[in-house]
Design a protein around this motif. Structure first.
Motif, PDB file in Angstrom:
ATOM      1  N   ILE A 290       0.838  -1.209   0.000  1.00 42.09           N
ATOM      2  CA  ILE A 290       0.000   0.000   0.000  1.00 42.09           C
ATOM      3  C   ILE A 290       0.867   1.251   0.000  1.00 42.09           C
ATOM      4  O   ILE A 290       1.808   1.375   0.785  1.00 42.09           O
ATOM      5  N   ILE A 291       0.478   2.185  -0.898  1.00 47.31           N
ATOM      6  CA  ILE A 291       1.027   3.541  -0.803  1.00 47.31           C
ATOM      7  C   ILE A 291      -0.154   4.468  -0.626  1.00 47.31           C
ATOM      8  O   ILE A 291      -1.147   4.356  -1.363  1.00 47.31           O
TER       9      ILE A 291
ATOM     10  N   PHE B 195       4.234   6.374   2.335  1.00 47.48           N
ATOM     11  CA  PHE B 195       3.290   7.469   2.582  1.00 47.48           C
ATOM     12  C   PHE B 195       3.735   8.690   1.793  1.00 47.48           C
ATOM     13  O   PHE B 195       4.900   9.104   1.874  1.00 47.48           O
ATOM     14  N   ILE B 196       2.823   9.245   1.018  1.00 46.10           N
ATOM     15  CA  ILE B 196       3.109  10.502   0.324  1.00 46.10           C
ATOM     16  C   ILE B 196       2.303  11.586   1.033  1.00 46.10           C
ATOM     17  O   ILE B 196       1.069  11.572   0.988  1.00 46.10           O
ATOM     18  N   ASN B 197       3.015  12.465   1.694  1.00 43.39           N
ATOM     19  CA  ASN B 197       2.348  13.504   2.476  1.00 43.39           C
ATOM     20  C   ASN B 197       2.142  14.729   1.580  1.00 43.39           C
ATOM     21  O   ASN B 197       3.034  15.560   1.421  1.00 43.39           O
ATOM     22  N   ALA B 198       0.969  14.813   0.965  1.00 44.49           N
ATOM     23  CA  ALA B 198       0.713  15.902   0.012  1.00 44.49           C
ATOM     24  C   ALA B 198      -0.773  16.181  -0.083  1.00 44.49           C
ATOM     25  O   ALA B 198      -1.595  15.329   0.280  1.00 44.49           O
TER      26      ALA B 198
ATOM     27  N   GLU C 194      -0.388  17.945  -8.086  1.00 44.45           N
ATOM     28  CA  GLU C 194      -0.275  17.146  -9.303  1.00 44.45           C
ATOM     29  C   GLU C 194       0.950  16.238  -9.317  1.00 44.45           C
ATOM     30  O   GLU C 194       0.873  15.064  -9.670  1.00 44.45           O
ATOM     31  N   GLN C 195       2.069  16.832  -8.897  1.00 43.08           N
ATOM     32  CA  GLN C 195       3.317  16.079  -8.918  1.00 43.08           C
ATOM     33  C   GLN C 195       3.231  14.831  -8.018  1.00 43.08           C
ATOM     34  O   GLN C 195       3.693  13.754  -8.385  1.00 43.08           O
ATOM     35  N   SER C 196       2.606  15.004  -6.879  1.00 40.20           N
ATOM     36  CA  SER C 196       2.490  13.883  -5.941  1.00 40.20           C
ATOM     37  C   SER C 196       1.507  12.837  -6.448  1.00 40.20           C
ATOM     38  O   SER C 196       1.691  11.636  -6.223  1.00 40.20           O
ATOM     39  N   LEU C 197       0.464  13.280  -7.145  1.00 38.38           N
ATOM     40  CA  LEU C 197      -0.482  12.315  -7.725  1.00 38.38           C
ATOM     41  C   LEU C 197       0.228  11.475  -8.792  1.00 38.38           C
ATOM     42  O   LEU C 197       0.032  10.261  -8.881  1.00 38.38           O
ATOM     43  N   VAL C 198       1.080  12.143  -9.575  1.00 37.01           N
ATOM     44  CA  VAL C 198       1.837  11.412 -10.602  1.00 37.01           C
ATOM     45  C   VAL C 198       2.801  10.429  -9.928  1.00 37.01           C
ATOM     46  O   VAL C 198       2.937   9.283 -10.352  1.00 37.01           O
ATOM     47  N   GLN C 199       3.420  10.892  -8.846  1.00 39.88           N
ATOM     48  CA  GLN C 199       4.322  10.003  -8.097  1.00 39.88           C
ATOM     49  C   GLN C 199       3.558   8.763  -7.615  1.00 39.88           C
ATOM     50  O   GLN C 199       4.038   7.624  -7.743  1.00 39.88           O
ATOM     51  N   LEU C 200       2.356   8.984  -7.114  1.00 37.13           N
ATOM     52  CA  LEU C 200       1.527   7.860  -6.656  1.00 37.13           C
ATOM     53  C   LEU C 200       1.249   6.920  -7.826  1.00 37.13           C
ATOM     54  O   LEU C 200       1.361   5.695  -7.702  1.00 37.13           O
ATOM     55  N   GLY C 201       0.912   7.521  -8.977  1.00 31.69           N
ATOM     56  CA  GLY C 201       0.632   6.714 -10.169  1.00 31.69           C
ATOM     57  C   GLY C 201       1.837   5.881 -10.593  1.00 31.69           C
ATOM     58  O   GLY C 201       1.703   4.700 -10.915  1.00 31.69           O
ATOM     59  N   GLU C 202       3.018   6.496 -10.558  1.00 26.99           N
ATOM     60  CA  GLU C 202       4.236   5.799 -10.992  1.00 26.99           C
ATOM     61  C   GLU C 202       4.582   4.626 -10.065  1.00 26.99           C
ATOM     62  O   GLU C 202       5.105   3.616 -10.494  1.00 26.99           O
ATOM     63  N   LEU C 203       4.270   4.795  -8.785  1.00 25.78           N
ATOM     64  CA  LEU C 203       4.660   3.768  -7.816  1.00 25.78           C
ATOM     65  C   LEU C 203       3.602   2.664  -7.646  1.00 25.78           C
ATOM     66  O   LEU C 203       3.865   1.653  -7.015  1.00 25.78           O
ATOM     67  N   SER C 204       2.400   2.891  -8.200  1.00 26.23           N
ATOM     68  CA  SER C 204       1.294   1.956  -7.929  1.00 26.23           C
ATOM     69  C   SER C 204       0.947   1.127  -9.164  1.00 26.23           C
ATOM     70  O   SER C 204       1.058   1.603 -10.289  1.00 26.23           O
TER      71      SER C 204
ATOM     72  N   VAL D 178      -6.617   8.908 -14.799  1.00 26.26           N
ATOM     73  CA  VAL D 178      -7.241   7.725 -15.392  1.00 26.26           C
ATOM     74  C   VAL D 178      -6.657   7.439 -16.775  1.00 26.26           C
ATOM     75  O   VAL D 178      -6.499   6.284 -17.175  1.00 26.26           O
ATOM     76  N   SER D 179      -6.293   8.524 -17.489  1.00 28.36           N
ATOM     77  CA  SER D 179      -5.753   8.324 -18.842  1.00 28.36           C
ATOM     78  C   SER D 179      -4.313   7.794 -18.796  1.00 28.36           C
ATOM     79  O   SER D 179      -3.813   7.279 -19.784  1.00 28.36           O
ATOM     80  N   GLN D 180      -3.661   7.930 -17.655  1.00 27.51           N
ATOM     81  CA  GLN D 180      -2.242   7.536 -17.582  1.00 27.51           C
ATOM     82  C   GLN D 180      -1.988   6.279 -16.760  1.00 27.51           C
ATOM     83  O   GLN D 180      -0.992   5.597 -16.958  1.00 27.51           O
TER      84      GLN D 180
END
Ligand code: ADP
Ligand code: MG
Length: 377
Positions: free
Chosen positions: A35-36, A53-56, A61-71, A90-92
């Motif tokens: 889990i992230i 944990f991403i504290n944001a 936006e940058q943190s959402l992309v980070q979440l996407g890259e790691l998940s 959703v598109s990425q």
């Protein structure tokens, strides 16, 4: 939508780290997923049980992309995320829930219009774009009515009951903050909710109908099975069938219903995520609403049927209940106590819940009332 089955050991990203995120994470970890979680609160309940944990902020936006890259897959625990940002994600990335449910359900006006379009029964309502439109509410709906903000309300926040001309000032205060809807205040006999999970290939799994009691517009307790005529459960499922023709769901969601004194069933609102009234399922069912949510978003088959192992009573523990609980906890091993781990304890804040499995529901309700009497007084 069809998506890949995730193998155990894959990573689930959760937007939002409150109690719902925490309980999702606990189910996911049982099945071997990592889990992230992303949350603006550095002390949020879920971060203690997450691998990362991403504290944001939710709109960072940058943190959402980070979440996407790691998940390997992303899910969310609430509906108040930016629809546009979710659409971009959703598109990425792999987000089987999509963004449509958020788009339709985070705005009370669009939600009610969608429910109407789907052919379900909702309480009569009008849009309040400014304070002048209150006269339409008085004319078309009449007193008493509820005014609710279009966005961001929960646990009765952003709502006012308007019973007469003198109350209209309270409505104006809300409308001056944001657009609202006015909705007929129904004389309620009962409130019930139906928790449903939709999996891959549109597989549908229903939880048993839940009976909910609110105090000060906050859920006080849930009793399962709901004590209603058996046809009500069938009627509720029929309403859900209409709704899912108009809204694409994957994962767990809950439809809240009103039953008025003439036995009419109205859809109140929909939560496109696990819901407080489904918490009893952790102990009382063979799969919890979080288990089925995780199975759905990771692309696995759902159980055909959820078994209620024993009737149950779930009671929320608000900040004001915790002192009492700490005194009584040891004497009551039959209470399945969940404490979410929130740092700041406010009187009306949901800090945890307890579930009792029982063959004597009325007696159990009475016992809990005796222990927590006057909790909202
Ligand atoms: P929230 O998003 O805070 O859950 P709801 O619209 O579900 O908002 O309202 C919370 C509670 O307030 C409901 O569960 C119900 O007890 C009461 N309530 C809200 N609207 C109405 C209504 N139109 N008629 C009667 N009771 C209502
Ligand atoms: Mg509600």
């Amino acid at each position: 939508m069809n998506f890949n089955k995730l193998s155990f050991g894959s990573t689930i990203g959760i937007i939002g780290g409150g109690q719902l995120g925490k309980m999702m994470a606990q189910s996911a970890q049982k099945m071997g997923f990592k889990i992230i979680v992303l949350d603006p609160d550095e002390n949020c309940p879920c971060q203690h049980v997450a691998h990362q944990f991403i504290n944001a902020n939710y709109d960072d936006e940058q943190s959402l992309v980070q979440l996407g890259e790691l998940s390997d897959v992303i899910t969310y625990e609430f509906e108040n995320i930016s629809e546009n940002q979710l659409q971009t994600l959703v598109s990425q990335y792999n987000i089987p829930q999509g963004y449509q449910a958020i788009q339709l359900l985070q705005d009370r006006l669009i939600e009610k219009q969608t429910l109407q379009k789907a052919g379900t029964q909702v309480a009569p309502f009008v849009k309040l774009s400014d304070t002048d439109s209150l006269s339409q509410a008085v004319e078309n709906i009449g007193f008493p009515f509820m005014v609710k903000t279009r966005f961001g309300g929960y646990d009765g926040k952003g709502q006012a009951l308007i019973t007469n001309e003198a109350d209209l000032d309270n409505a104006k205060t809300l409308i001056n903050k944001q657009e609202c809807v006015a909705e007929k205040f129904l004389e309620l006999q009962k409130e019930v909710s139906l928790t449903v999970t939709i999996g891959n290939d549109n597989q549908i799994t229903y939880f048993p109908l839940q009976e909910n009691e609110h105090q000060n517009q906050i859920l006080f307790k849930t009793v399962v099975p709901a004590r209603v005529e058996p046809q009500i459960e069938q009627m509720a499922r029929k309403e859900v069938e209409k709704i899912i023709k108009h809204i694409h769901f994957v994962g767990t969601f809950t439809v809240e219903f009103f039953i008025d004194t003439s036995n009419q069933l109205y859809v109140n609102e929909i939560a496109p995520r696990p819901h407080n009234s489904g918490h009893y399922s952790i102990e009382a069912c063979d799969y919890s609403q979080f288990d089925t949510h995780i199975l759905a978003v990771t692309g696995h088959r759902l159980p055909e049927k959820i078994e209620l192992l024993k009737p149950s009573v779930m009671m929320n523990l608000l900040g004001r209940d915790l002192d009492l609980l700490e005194h009584k906890f040891d004497a009551h091993p039959e209470w399945h106590v969940h404490i979410y781990g929130k740092i700041s304890r406010k009187p009306d804040r949901k800090m945890g819940h307890l579930t009792m499995l029982t063959n004597h529901v009325e007696q159990t309700e009475q016992t809990l009332l005796n222990h927590f009497e006057g909790r909202h007084g």
